[in-house]
Design a protein around this motif. Structure first.
Motif, PDB file in Angstrom:
ATOM      1  N   LEU A 278       0.832  -1.202   0.000  1.00 41.43           N
ATOM      2  CA  LEU A 278       0.000   0.000   0.000  1.00 41.43           C
ATOM      3  C   LEU A 278       0.866   1.251   0.000  1.00 41.43           C
ATOM      4  CD1 LEU A 278      -2.715  -1.189   2.537  1.00 41.43           C
ATOM      5  CD2 LEU A 278      -3.148  -0.491   0.153  1.00 41.43           C
ATOM      6  N   ALA A 279       1.912   1.227   0.818  1.00 40.41           N
ATOM      7  CA  ALA A 279       2.781   2.396   0.914  1.00 40.41           C
ATOM      8  C   ALA A 279       3.459   2.677  -0.423  1.00 40.41           C
ATOM      9  CB  ALA A 279       3.818   2.191   2.017  1.00 40.41           C
ATOM     10  N   ARG A 280       3.973   1.620  -1.040  1.00 41.66           N
ATOM     11  CA  ARG A 280       4.668   1.802  -2.316  1.00 41.66           C
ATOM     12  C   ARG A 280       3.721   2.236  -3.433  1.00 41.66           C
ATOM     13  NH1 ARG A 280      10.305   0.700  -3.216  1.00 41.66           N
ATOM     14  NH2 ARG A 280       9.723   0.344  -5.367  1.00 41.66           N
ATOM     15  N   LEU A 281       2.542   1.617  -3.437  1.00 42.19           N
ATOM     16  CA  LEU A 281       1.570   1.980  -4.461  1.00 42.19           C
ATOM     17  C   LEU A 281       1.109   3.428  -4.256  1.00 42.19           C
ATOM     18  CD1 LEU A 281       0.000   0.947  -6.896  1.00 42.19           C
ATOM     19  CD2 LEU A 281      -1.732   0.032  -5.338  1.00 42.19           C
ATOM     20  N   GLY A 282       0.958   3.798  -2.995  1.00 44.23           N
ATOM     21  CA  GLY A 282       0.555   5.174  -2.671  1.00 44.23           C
ATOM     22  C   GLY A 282       1.559   6.193  -3.175  1.00 44.23           C
ATOM     23  N   GLU A 283       2.822   5.879  -3.032  1.00 43.51           N
ATOM     24  CA  GLU A 283       3.862   6.778  -3.541  1.00 43.51           C
ATOM     25  C   GLU A 283       3.758   6.938  -5.050  1.00 43.51           C
ATOM     26  OE1 GLU A 283       8.055   6.499  -2.264  1.00 43.51           O
ATOM     27  OE2 GLU A 283       7.303   4.835  -1.073  1.00 43.51           O
ATOM     28  N   ALA A 284       3.465   5.818  -5.722  1.00 43.00           N
ATOM     29  CA  ALA A 284       3.404   5.862  -7.189  1.00 43.00           C
ATOM     30  C   ALA A 284       2.152   6.601  -7.660  1.00 43.00           C
ATOM     31  CB  ALA A 284       3.420   4.445  -7.757  1.00 43.00           C
ATOM     32  N   VAL A 285       1.039   6.392  -6.966  1.00 40.21           N
ATOM     33  CA  VAL A 285      -0.223   6.987  -7.414  1.00 40.21           C
ATOM     34  C   VAL A 285      -0.293   8.465  -7.037  1.00 40.21           C
ATOM     35  CG1 VAL A 285      -2.737   6.964  -7.140  1.00 40.21           C
ATOM     36  CG2 VAL A 285      -1.492   4.799  -7.365  1.00 40.21           C
ATOM     37  N   GLY A 286       0.038   8.783  -5.788  1.00 43.11           N
ATOM     38  CA  GLY A 286      -0.036  10.186  -5.351  1.00 43.11           C
ATOM     39  C   GLY A 286      -1.374  10.793  -5.725  1.00 43.11           C
ATOM     40  N   ASP A 287      -1.333  11.912  -6.434  1.00 47.93           N
ATOM     41  CA  ASP A 287      -2.597  12.543  -6.840  1.00 47.93           C
ATOM     42  C   ASP A 287      -2.922  12.266  -8.314  1.00 47.93           C
ATOM     43  OD1 ASP A 287      -0.707  14.017  -8.147  1.00 47.93           O
ATOM     44  OD2 ASP A 287      -1.206  15.933  -7.198  1.00 47.93           O
ATOM     45  N   ARG A 288      -2.205  11.309  -8.900  1.00 47.39           N
ATOM     46  CA  ARG A 288      -2.367  11.064 -10.338  1.00 47.39           C
ATOM     47  C   ARG A 288      -3.750  10.560 -10.724  1.00 47.39           C
ATOM     48  NH1 ARG A 288       3.001   9.830  -9.493  1.00 47.39           N
ATOM     49  NH2 ARG A 288       4.431  10.785 -10.968  1.00 47.39           N
ATOM     50  N   PHE A 289      -4.438   9.920  -9.799  1.00 49.58           N
ATOM     51  CA  PHE A 289      -5.763   9.387 -10.128  1.00 49.58           C
ATOM     52  C   PHE A 289      -6.886  10.326  -9.716  1.00 49.58           C
ATOM     53  CE2 PHE A 289      -4.661   4.522 -10.217  1.00 49.58           C
ATOM     54  CZ  PHE A 289      -3.902   4.742 -11.364  1.00 49.58           C
ATOM     55  N   ASP A 290      -6.534  11.526  -9.244  1.00 53.30           N
ATOM     56  CA  ASP A 290      -7.574  12.451  -8.772  1.00 53.30           C
ATOM     57  C   ASP A 290      -8.604  12.753  -9.849  1.00 53.30           C
ATOM     58  OD1 ASP A 290      -6.337  12.512  -6.370  1.00 53.30           O
ATOM     59  OD2 ASP A 290      -5.950  14.679  -6.330  1.00 53.30           O
ATOM     60  N   SER A 291      -8.138  12.848 -11.085  1.00 54.36           N
ATOM     61  CA  SER A 291      -9.071  13.245 -12.142  1.00 54.36           C
ATOM     62  C   SER A 291      -9.553  12.066 -12.976  1.00 54.36           C
ATOM     63  CB  SER A 291      -8.396  14.279 -13.062  1.00 54.36           C
ATOM     64  OG  SER A 291      -7.172  13.756 -13.530  1.00 54.36           O
ATOM     65  N   LEU A 292      -9.242  10.872 -12.510  1.00 58.37           N
ATOM     66  CA  LEU A 292      -9.670   9.665 -13.215  1.00 58.37           C
ATOM     67  C   LEU A 292     -11.199   9.569 -13.196  1.00 58.37           C
ATOM     68  CD1 LEU A 292      -7.781   7.467 -14.386  1.00 58.37           C
ATOM     69  CD2 LEU A 292      -8.209   6.142 -12.316  1.00 58.37           C
ATOM     70  N   ALA A 293     -11.779   9.237 -14.356  1.00 58.66           N
ATOM     71  CA  ALA A 293     -13.225   9.034 -14.377  1.00 58.66           C
ATOM     72  C   ALA A 293     -13.582   7.860 -13.457  1.00 58.66           C
ATOM     73  CB  ALA A 293     -13.678   8.732 -15.804  1.00 58.66           C
ATOM     74  N   ALA A 294     -14.694   7.981 -12.764  1.00 59.62           N
ATOM     75  CA  ALA A 294     -15.103   6.901 -11.860  1.00 59.62           C
ATOM     76  C   ALA A 294     -15.389   5.640 -12.659  1.00 59.62           C
ATOM     77  CB  ALA A 294     -16.333   7.321 -11.074  1.00 59.62           C
ATOM     78  N   GLY A 295     -14.798   4.540 -12.267  1.00 60.35           N
ATOM     79  CA  GLY A 295     -15.034   3.284 -12.968  1.00 60.35           C
ATOM     80  C   GLY A 295     -16.160   2.493 -12.335  1.00 60.35           C
ATOM     81  N   LYS A 296     -16.411   1.329 -12.907  1.00 64.20           N
ATOM     82  CA  LYS A 296     -17.497   0.475 -12.415  1.00 64.20           C
ATOM     83  C   LYS A 296     -17.013  -0.414 -11.262  1.00 64.20           C
ATOM     84  CE  LYS A 296     -20.224   1.136 -16.209  1.00 64.20           C
ATOM     85  NZ  LYS A 296     -21.463   1.913 -16.186  1.00 64.20           N
ATOM     86  N   GLU A 297     -17.916  -0.634 -10.327  1.00 61.63           N
ATOM     87  CA  GLU A 297     -17.624  -1.574  -9.235  1.00 61.63           C
ATOM     88  C   GLU A 297     -18.448  -2.852  -9.372  1.00 61.63           C
ATOM     89  OE1 GLU A 297     -18.204   0.358  -5.475  1.00 61.63           O
ATOM     90  OE2 GLU A 297     -16.141   1.123  -5.452  1.00 61.63           O
ATOM     91  N   PHE A 298     -19.653  -2.714  -9.850  1.00 58.29           N
ATOM     92  CA  PHE A 298     -20.551  -3.863 -10.035  1.00 58.29           C
ATOM     93  C   PHE A 298     -20.689  -4.717  -8.784  1.00 58.29           C
ATOM     94  CE2 PHE A 298     -19.114  -3.503 -14.638  1.00 58.29           C
ATOM     95  CZ  PHE A 298     -20.304  -2.984 -15.088  1.00 58.29           C
ATOM     96  N   ALA A 299     -21.073  -4.089  -7.705  1.00 59.86           N
ATOM     97  CA  ALA A 299     -21.275  -4.853  -6.476  1.00 59.86           C
ATOM     98  C   ALA A 299     -22.498  -5.763  -6.612  1.00 59.86           C
ATOM     99  CB  ALA A 299     -21.448  -3.909  -5.287  1.00 59.86           C
ATOM    100  N   ASP A 300     -23.495  -5.308  -7.357  1.00 63.29           N
ATOM    101  CA  ASP A 300     -24.745  -6.070  -7.442  1.00 63.29           C
ATOM    102  C   ASP A 300     -24.601  -7.352  -8.243  1.00 63.29           C
ATOM    103  OD1 ASP A 300     -25.925  -4.169  -5.960  1.00 63.29           O
ATOM    104  OD2 ASP A 300     -26.918  -3.137  -7.629  1.00 63.29           O
ATOM    105  N   ARG A 301     -23.929  -7.246  -9.377  1.00 69.60           N
ATOM    106  CA  ARG A 301     -23.878  -8.435 -10.218  1.00 69.60           C
ATOM    107  C   ARG A 301     -22.710  -9.349  -9.866  1.00 69.60           C
ATOM    108  NH1 ARG A 301     -21.749  -6.999 -16.300  1.00 69.60           N
ATOM    109  NH2 ARG A 301     -19.538  -6.813 -15.800  1.00 69.60           N
ATOM    110  N   PHE A 302     -21.885  -8.932  -8.939  1.00 76.13           N
ATOM    111  CA  PHE A 302     -20.729  -9.745  -8.563  1.00 76.13           C
ATOM    112  C   PHE A 302     -21.187 -11.153  -8.178  1.00 76.13           C
ATOM    113  CE2 PHE A 302     -17.596 -11.128  -5.270  1.00 76.13           C
ATOM    114  CZ  PHE A 302     -16.545 -11.334  -6.142  1.00 76.13           C
ATOM    115  N   TYR A 303     -20.574 -12.147  -8.810  1.00 79.10           N
ATOM    116  CA  TYR A 303     -20.996 -13.537  -8.591  1.00 79.10           C
ATOM    117  C   TYR A 303     -20.457 -14.038  -7.254  1.00 79.10           C
ATOM    118  CZ  TYR A 303     -21.823 -18.503  -9.378  1.00 79.10           C
ATOM    119  OH  TYR A 303     -22.245 -19.801  -9.256  1.00 79.10           O
ATOM    120  N   ARG A 304     -21.352 -14.408  -6.384  1.00 86.36           N
ATOM    121  CA  ARG A 304     -20.919 -14.864  -5.059  1.00 86.36           C
ATOM    122  C   ARG A 304     -20.999 -16.379  -4.955  1.00 86.36           C
ATOM    123  NH1 ARG A 304     -20.307 -10.284  -1.980  1.00 86.36           N
ATOM    124  NH2 ARG A 304     -21.212  -8.488  -3.042  1.00 86.36           N
TER     125      ARG A 304
END
Lengths: 306, 181
Positions: A278-304
């Motif tokens: 997490l720490a390493r990924l956090g360093e790489a991401v920083g604020d770079r994803f701030d303007s990323l369009a929100a992606g899909k999560e699909f919690a409802d259709r997730f196959y359980r």
């Protein structure tokens, strides 16, 4: 332990002199290919189980009945050879932990995985994904496009974006050929160790050269390869239209688990801690994803699964 | 039994997103402003400093709402890591939530008895190639066209995302957190 180190040291010494003489790893892997081809002695086997036949590229044409072409691990390994190696590793892993017998689950995971793989740097590999029978919490990749996660990990996921994140991390290992690099190193070391050891003979020796394929997975990659796969994985997931935070969220959950939990033993033997990742990924991401369009999560259709 | 244990731990962040009653302990990975909303353009409500123990109270997209000392606000998901303690793995103090899985009666053992193989190193070393399982794996795979249809049907759209550079850091672990380096 000490003795082992000594053998290795000797082996490396031998290599430095042997290398000029041209050291034919291809022969060795050729033999490995033969070992893998054993099922072929049964002519009733369906074609799908035959190594190499999933490859359209003229593999069959140059292959005699029992002798696949030699694999060149050094220099540039051909894609079809990479797939042959991956198939061996995957088959070994599945020998230890078979696929969960749930066709809907497996096809769902293949759909998500293949879609992400299409956004990777290697969209044309014959990607195959599987959920394996184990309560461990782990995921694996093998060369050539083989990706697995355990049922234990799958059951912890809350939505499709988290599944996408896990798969994308493994897809990144394949796209960067991390395991192929590891195999190059271990094949070399194994071969050298064999050259000074009388204990290993014949076909068993061949197996020892690359090790049992699944054993390679038990040894894991170096930490930098894992950090890199995290960085690439979140990007692949986001490129595919998924919420980029799937993989980080899974890592956050893992960070809350006790590291001494037996089901995490192999994961933490082969990976840096979730906290470090997490720490390493956090360093790489920083604020770079701030303007990323929100992606899909699909919690409802997730196959359980049960 | 096994099921219940699995769910309780998995539910940690689910509960987070539902603005829960139980906060999850976490650790600040960097000095960071606490924003009043899950956006870096919102007003700053406070600060947290690296190494500070925080409570994670909610999650929204790539943001976590945390309590840090007397302040409360939103930080990027990767500015904090869940779990207490410095080494990043185990924590005894969340035993009531996630720690259920750490009980001595390891559920994976129970399952192993029931016939499901574990995946320890020995199992992998002793594994034998299974042609039947490879055939099943092949049968489950989907084509490029099928995967594309799956994405289209569900409204998954590709977007351009730049590769992330390897972070420049002198320390291998980058943050100074965690051990084992």
């Amino acid at each position: 332990m000490k003795k082992q180190a000594l053998i290795l040291a000797i082996a490396l010494g031998v290599y430095s002199t042997a290398s000029s003489g041209g050291f034919d790893i291809g022969k060795v892997l050729e033999a490995m290919g033969q070992a893998q081809q054993k099922p072929k002695s049964d002519p009733t086997q369906p074609a799908a189980t035959q190594p190499g036949t999933s490859q359209p590229a003229g593999n069959a044409a140059t292959t005699t009945q029992n002798q696949p072409p030699a694999i060149n691990l050094f220099g540039k390994t051909k894609t079809e050879d990479e797939i042959r190696i991956g198939k061996q590793v995957a088959g070994d892993l599945l020998g230890a932990a078979p696929l969960v017998k749930d066709e809907t689950l497996q096809q769902y995971v293949n759909s998500v995985g293949r879609w992400i793989a299409l956004q990777s740097s290697r969209p044309d590999l014959p990607w195959k994904f599987g959920v394996i029978e184990s309560e461990d919490i782990n995921a694996f990749a093998a060369p050539g496009g083989y990706v697995f996660l355990t049922k234990g990990l799958y059951k912890r996921l809350n939505n499709e974006a988290e599944l996408a994140g896990v798969l994308a991390h493994e897809i990144a290992h394949v796209s960067k050929k991390h395991h192929l690099d590891l195999l190059r190193k271990s094949a070399l070391i194994g071969m050298l160790a064999q050259s000074v050891s009388k204990e290993v003979k014949g076909d068993a020796g061949v197996q020892n050269l690359i090790g049992n394929g699944a054993e390679m997975l038990a040894r894991g990659l170096d930490k930098e390869a894992e950090f890199e796969a995290d960085r690439i994985g979140v990007v692949y997931a986001a490129k595919s239209g998924y919420d980029a935070w799937g993989l980080p969220t899974v890592l956050q959950e893992m960070a809350t688990l006790n590291a001494n939990d037996n089901r995490l033993a192999l994961l933490y033997k082969t990976h840096p801690s979730a906290a470090d990742r997490l720490a390493r990924l956090g360093e790489a991401v920083g604020d770079r994803f701030d303007s990323l369009a929100a992606g899909k999560e699909f919690a409802d259709r997730f196959y359980r699964i049960r | 039994m096994t099921r219940k244990i699995g769910v309780s731990a998995a539910a940690v962040l689910l509960m987070l997103s539902a603005s829960l009653a139980h906060a999850v302990p976490g650790l600040a990975l960097k000095d960071e402003s606490l924003y009043s909303k899950p956006s870096a353009t919102s007003s700053v409500a406070g600060k947290m400093s690296k190494g500070m123990a925080v409570d994670i109270v909610a999650k929204q997209g790539g943001w976590l709402q945390v309590k840090a000392g007397k302040s409360q606000g939103w930080v990027r998901l990767l500015s904090v890591r869940a779990g207490a303690g410095g080494s990043g793995g185990g924590l005894d103090d969340v035993a009531g939530v996630a720690g259920a899985v750490t009980q001595k009666s390891d559920p994976s053992r129970v399952v192993a008895v029931a016939g499901v193989r574990g995946l320890n190193e020995e199992d992998l070393k002793g594994a034998k190639y299974s042609a039947e399982e490879i055939a099943r794996l092949d049968a489950y795979s989907v084509t490029r066209a099928q995967a594309t249809a799956f994405a289209e049907k569900s409204g998954l759209k590709t977007q351009n995302v730049a590769a992330l550079p390897k972070p420049q850091s002198s320390q291998p672990s980058g943050s100074g957190w965690g051990e084992g380096y």
